[in-house]
Design a protein around this motif. Structure first.
Motif, mmCIF file in Angstrom:
data_model
loop_
_atom_site.group_PDB
_atom_site.id
_atom_site.type_symbol
_atom_site.label_atom_id
_atom_site.label_comp_id
_atom_site.label_asym_id
_atom_site.label_seq_id
_atom_site.Cartn_x
_atom_site.Cartn_y
_atom_site.Cartn_z
ATOM 1 N N LEU A 76 10.592 27.471 50.630
ATOM 2 C CA LEU A 76 12.050 27.421 50.840
ATOM 3 C C LEU A 76 12.721 26.656 49.711
ATOM 4 C CD1 LEU A 76 12.441 26.681 54.653
ATOM 5 C CD2 LEU A 76 13.241 28.696 53.418
ATOM 6 N N VAL A 77 12.128 25.530 49.372
ATOM 7 C CA VAL A 77 12.705 24.682 48.335
ATOM 8 C C VAL A 77 12.669 25.378 46.978
ATOM 9 C CG1 VAL A 77 12.280 22.574 47.037
ATOM 10 C CG2 VAL A 77 12.347 22.513 49.537
ATOM 11 N N GLU A 78 11.608 26.171 46.765
ATOM 12 C CA GLU A 78 11.534 26.947 45.525
ATOM 13 C C GLU A 78 12.703 27.914 45.391
ATOM 14 O OE1 GLU A 78 8.194 29.432 44.382
ATOM 15 O OE2 GLU A 78 6.867 27.839 45.077
ATOM 16 N N ALA A 79 13.197 28.373 46.539
ATOM 17 C CA ALA A 79 14.287 29.359 46.525
ATOM 18 C C ALA A 79 15.625 28.715 46.212
ATOM 19 C CB ALA A 79 14.361 30.071 47.874
ATOM 20 N N LEU A 80 15.672 27.388 46.293
ATOM 21 C CA LEU A 80 16.947 26.685 46.168
ATOM 22 C C LEU A 80 17.739 27.035 44.908
ATOM 23 C CD1 LEU A 80 18.902 24.691 47.410
ATOM 24 C CD2 LEU A 80 17.460 22.828 46.630
ATOM 25 N N PRO A 81 17.105 27.061 43.730
ATOM 26 C CA PRO A 81 17.908 27.402 42.544
ATOM 27 C C PRO A 81 18.550 28.794 42.639
ATOM 28 C CG PRO A 81 15.753 26.525 41.917
ATOM 29 C CD PRO A 81 15.716 26.727 43.400
ATOM 30 N N TYR A 82 17.839 29.730 43.263
ATOM 31 C CA TYR A 82 18.406 31.077 43.375
ATOM 32 C C TYR A 82 19.540 31.091 44.397
ATOM 33 C CZ TYR A 82 14.155 32.117 40.881
ATOM 34 O OH TYR A 82 13.166 32.120 39.951
ATOM 35 N N ILE A 83 19.332 30.363 45.486
ATOM 36 C CA ILE A 83 20.382 30.267 46.504
ATOM 37 C C ILE A 83 21.647 29.698 45.864
ATOM 38 C CG2 ILE A 83 21.092 29.028 48.582
ATOM 39 C CD1 ILE A 83 18.204 29.245 49.572
ATOM 40 N N LYS A 84 21.432 28.626 45.082
ATOM 41 C CA LYS A 84 22.562 27.978 44.419
ATOM 42 C C LYS A 84 23.261 28.946 43.458
ATOM 43 C CE LYS A 84 23.586 24.219 41.360
ATOM 44 N NZ LYS A 84 23.007 23.482 40.236
ATOM 45 N N GLN A 85 22.440 29.693 42.712
ATOM 46 C CA GLN A 85 22.983 30.593 41.694
ATOM 47 C C GLN A 85 23.862 31.687 42.306
ATOM 48 O OE1 GLN A 85 19.831 32.348 39.419
ATOM 49 N NE2 GLN A 85 21.185 33.816 38.387
ATOM 50 N N PHE A 86 23.479 32.152 43.492
ATOM 51 C CA PHE A 86 24.206 33.275 44.080
ATOM 52 C C PHE A 86 25.185 32.843 45.173
ATOM 53 C CE2 PHE A 86 20.675 35.490 42.090
ATOM 54 C CZ PHE A 86 21.359 36.516 41.462
ATOM 55 N N TYR A 87 25.355 31.538 45.340
ATOM 56 C CA TYR A 87 26.243 31.044 46.383
ATOM 57 C C TYR A 87 27.659 31.584 46.187
ATOM 58 C CZ TYR A 87 27.773 27.956 50.058
ATOM 59 O OH TYR A 87 28.258 27.467 51.243
ATOM 60 N N GLY A 88 28.197 32.228 47.208
ATOM 61 C CA GLY A 88 29.564 32.746 47.141
ATOM 62 C C GLY A 88 29.706 34.043 46.357
ATOM 63 N N LYS A 89 28.591 34.584 45.884
ATOM 64 C CA LYS A 89 28.661 35.797 45.062
ATOM 65 C C LYS A 89 28.706 37.068 45.928
ATOM 66 C CE LYS A 89 28.165 34.012 40.857
ATOM 67 N NZ LYS A 89 28.251 32.586 41.160
#
Lengths: 287, 287, 287, 287, 287, 287
Positions: free
Chosen positions: E12-25
């Motif tokens: 889950l934590v590994e996914a964090l940068p991707y989650i952040k990158q696509f937040y609100g997209k």
């Protein structure tokens, strides 16, 4: 001298044009020097700031804290090196700077504002990544003495819009999370520019810029940006005044309405600057 | 007496606790009497009201205008009949009342507020069906002298929320669109109740309620609702004071925080009432 | 002729395309002349305006009131001087103008709208400093006859957004608080431009612009701005039509969608203009 | 009969009291029967609904579609079983129901509303989990004929607030995502209750409830809930009227203002119901 | 392979940068092909879309449905004609298309999203006049096969802002209310452009664009717009790939951040595309 | 163990039900102990908190800082007195506490959150008068060790609504502006109650409440409030566990959904608690 109630009412009414003029305006106040050391002056600055908020202005406080830092450094036997009046900050010193500015001075101001009926939020440049900073190169030496890379005004605006007074400690952070100690005047100027403030007021321990440093009657009330270079060359602007004037120039050329260097040793100097026609201190204008 | 800037700053700061106390509060001011006739007093009332708005209060003005009405009635050779101090208003008189109150007095106050830097909206009870009224039965005679049936506070609140000062002429309307002339004190009290105001201030031409009408030092500073009946019986409350005290009682029992009868002949009497500890005039409290 | 319910339903449905077309549109109506004097016509104008509001348009009413002013001036034995059809207003006259327009006519319209189920706010140009004015120079003579310097549309928009119909008396104010009497057509045009209105409708006592003033069948349905000069030269546009056409030209060149001069003596003339394909009166277009 | 423009304007104005009365009100319309089959009636219903929206009401359409479903079932050689007038829906039938109601009928109504100038959003009970359903137990048999468990009004309110007309297909879903075919009258009643609607209108193929089914002049204009039981017992309420009256009773006892059974075979029957004093059909009231 | 809770937490934590990158997209997903037929894949797509919504992205689904349409056409013995891979849609076929896409496929996706905890609104291009279309001219033949004239993004944005996932059936409507069957890829591209989406993902039944169609290892990971023409000429882009690549080119040149053709036969292909560095399939970039 | 992208995608999808369950929920995390000392654990806590924010939860961090305080006290040769595990704080110590907690620890957490992509605001109880406190009476001795009088949740909610993570130092202030050092567990519990939080998580250095302190397999997973008294009597709850359990009891009886004592020495313990069925540590429930 005893004033009766009516005379007081008339004085309130006299203030009305100034209140109207500054209604909704953003005023960045650099708070430091004598006004921070003397208990009585301190209390009056808090009153001035709370009054500004209640009559519709948006004061933003940026504070220093050199003497308190020196005090703790001394108690911990840590010695500092200064270059051009800026502290060369090593790791141990930086930790002290953050504790004193962020934990002590900042929160004392917040409590002082609360004691006068205002509501403040203390922020360091780390909060909400408010102040992005980098190491300042001082004669080839870098340390944790920093300079402002950018200010994120959104957090400050959120604080203001929710009715609080922002109180900002001059600590910046780079992308790696490293803290930097930044000169409070520089932070105040950068914040004023980022907020597109209407006024920047620097509280100092001098009456303003003096034509003759020894003659306090030789105050230069208005200083044009175009005159600065000449005044530096002929030594009128010298010593600690050099960086302060530089901050003012940066502000007014960056879009801040007016910038003032005033005497923090005078009681209610902020109100005097705002609520009197003549003003006090030196105003730097973009001409 | 000449005050220097510092003394003035200190007086502003002295006002801070009062400013804080009344921040965001709604204060209904019944404006009339000497304070409306004397040019200098008039100007000071306008200043007081604008100052209140700028320091965060929400003043609401309800005005009378008897002398101006009488003046035009005289010029038009229309004679009025009075019963118990209330004008018995015939159709022709009602037309004059509306023109003078709504077209002249109301707009003069609006302009006066503008000249001091405020922004006001003049309203009669017809606007937005603000004051629903019906004919008042005076000793079995009905005319276009009316009484308040209900106040619609929504329009007043809209005006306040948009930054304007409401200025209300005491004219009501019934469901058929018929206008009624209503006593301004009664309208002020009804508005204060409908708005759940924090304070109602009635500007009068007396110092307040006097224990001995001939002795201006015999001011009753605080009058309890529970004492009113007795004071009417023993004649302390008499004449024009009867309806004024009735308005105050209606207000404070209707939920208005505090109600004051003050001397409009004193310069800045509104500010004095609000910004001094002792206050002035007579305060009616719900006890 | 008796219509059954179904026929009425069909007529409502026929109106649908027009309702759709004007949904959310701002329509400034200059109200005056016969439509203001005749009780029956007056009632129909009120109905038209309330109907417009309920089917989604935003009517804004600007009214005159010359005959009522003259009536009171006569009763008070005040004589007026006219230059080019514009009243030269002395101080005494100005007071009468304000009382009649602001206190009587304006509030009667507000009450009339209320009686038809709408909710209106009566405003003079003093309220919220709505109409900034200055003295009009008429052949070298200045008086309190004024012209519009600027319109502040914010107050009108606040009134509209809160669901009320603004009713505006054509009285302006200068920075010193001095009132000016302004021609209502000019105010209507200036308001329409300031609001970026979609339509301006001038209610007059003629069928529109006639090619031959004596022949009511010679109506010019569409008048191009480019034709105006020629029509003035050849006398088709003459007398009271000159300033009316000038108002229309000012509006359409100032961005108002369409401008109409219609016959206020015809019942429901406003609805006829809006809800019928052929329209009525003269439409001035920016070509 | 030819009407001139003025007569039409007068009819618009006649509608004003009704427009005012229903301004901002929510009206649920069950659309089905003849009004859905006949092209001309269909078009008039669309006009009525769009007109309602433009004059400030909030119509919500719930539709049936039995004949179209039967048509496709026939083409696919699928036979249905009916119990008590409710279709016993097997899996294959359910698929057809969803395709016809959700894909064809619903979107035709949406397009019909668009063609008259309105803007609609077609929803099935699956969208936003609008209609939570479960299998209806019909004489011990369960199938995909369902009943409403609950309605989620939030989505409908969002659609309304954004200016669209919701058009709802009577398909429900259980927690496992299984679809159910629900009687449209029942859905309309449940939606009206969930939205706290002001009015529910059921379009039917009869003039209303008749005292004597063979005599169309024997219409019962107002039916009290307290009378329903007796009318069922004596056979006045019988056949297809039983569930319709049940829906009405459920609505008015659930808080819906008024409920009407009207004749969808009459052109503009919805407008007639709303815009005429006498109304049409049978109104069920909670007495 | 069994993972313990800790390992899952780390993923889950590994996914964090991707989650952040696509937040609100905004990410438009064209859903069709194998991923729509296979029950297991279908469920995983629903999971992917719901997960995207919960971690802050705004997925918008546009779906096809060819096989289901063919299925019902067959059962009804309706034969279709194809030109260049696009169905030539006659009236009878169009009715089937609408029922299958709008009534069955669209609502199944809505229910599938609900079953995974999301909340979706199914829309056809008729709802809110979302997709304005016209007949496509295919070799001189026009039918109800259409092309996009314009997309109205407001309805989609309203749906997104209210927390729902929009699911769009590729049916358009012209001004006369006529329906058109439009290729879902084209609709997805037009929607992505109209929404100024950050990403368009086309789920297909191939691994992406292959240099050698027979060699699945010859995937072209990044395709520049400038290379497209040459690849068409040399036959690398051929057959069904031609219109898909055309959609991608239209998107990226129309302002969509990135466009991807991915293999819908791979489980969780959407998440793989978004949450892994390498991505999958072919990305078309505007160079 | 190497996982391919697909396996990772599946694990993300596995988390979906938990993400859904906690969407929009407020989770107060008391951060302290080993998880604050160990660099690797510290980083993982920061990741957990930022992940929580990105998947829609609202984490609120309350932190301790005892070891860092002791460290500076030692360097400054200040000795502290402890009573019942609570520091008896003299004036000099209080100053150190504020500097360390507010200036160092608080801002390090803010920077740590920023380094993982989140945005935090560090607050002490002085900011916005967040924590109103008074001196704690410890065996008749009062000092600047304080207890919570009240929490003002508005500032925390403002911070959350603007997208920031609040990080709170456990320092309170009384009406005179005096600072108090408060136990962080107590502050966390009071904040959770004031915010009506859904969950309170206390990070500790034990696996939870053990039936046999020497046997880490004897974890009590669920502790009912009704069992607490007995467990204190029989010594299962003893030492440092007594105040922690008291905090939990205060929370759950004050309306907080669930309260957990978890092992901060375990990597990603917060995520494990939230994202796994079994949970970890001891959950205190209001039964």
């Amino acid at each position: 001298m005893v004033l009766d109630a009516l005379q007081k009412a008339e004085i309130l009414v006299e203030a009305l044009p100034y209140i109207k003029q500054f209604y909704g305006k953003r005023v960045v106040v650099k708070y430091g020097g004598a006004a921070m050391k003397d208990c009585d002056l301190k209390e009056k600055v808090m009153q001035d700031i709370v009054l500004m908020k209640y009559v519709g202005m948006h004061p933003i406080v940026v504070h220093g804290g050199g003497p308190e830092i020196n005090n703790l450094l001394a108690r911990l036997n840590i010695e500092s090196q200064f270059v051009n009046g800026l502290r060369v900050t090593d790791k141990e010193t930086m930790e002290v700077v953050e504790m004193v500015l962020g934990g002590k001075v900042n929160k004392e101001i917040v409590a002082g504002i609360a004691s006068k009926g205002g509501s403040a939020i203390g922020l360091s440049g780390k909060d909400g990544s408010l102040i992005k900073a980098k190491a300042l190169n001082i004669n080839g030496v870098t340390s944790f003495t920093g300079e402002v890379v950018s200010i994120n005004p959104r957090l400050i605006e959120t604080v203001i819009e929710n009715g609080y007074i922002p109180v900002i400690a001059p600590i910046g952070m780079d992308d790696e999370g490293q803290s930097y100690n930044i000169n409070a005047d520089l932070v105040a100027a950068a914040v004023a520019v980022a907020l597109n403030a209407d006024k920047l007021v620097l509280l100092t321990d001098v009456p303003g810029l003096l034509l003759d440093a020894k003659d306090s009657d030789s105050l230069i009330s208005i200083l044009k940006v175009s005159e600065v270079e000449e005044f530096i060359e002929n030594g009128v602007i010298a010593g600690g005044m050099v960086p302060k004037i530089a901050c003012c120039v940066e502000s007014v050329t960056g879009g801040v309405g007016r910038t003032h260097i005033i005497d923090g040793r005078v009681a209610h100097s902020i109100l005097l600057e705002i609520f009197t026609n003549q003003g006090i201190g030196t105003m730097v204008v973009n001409e």
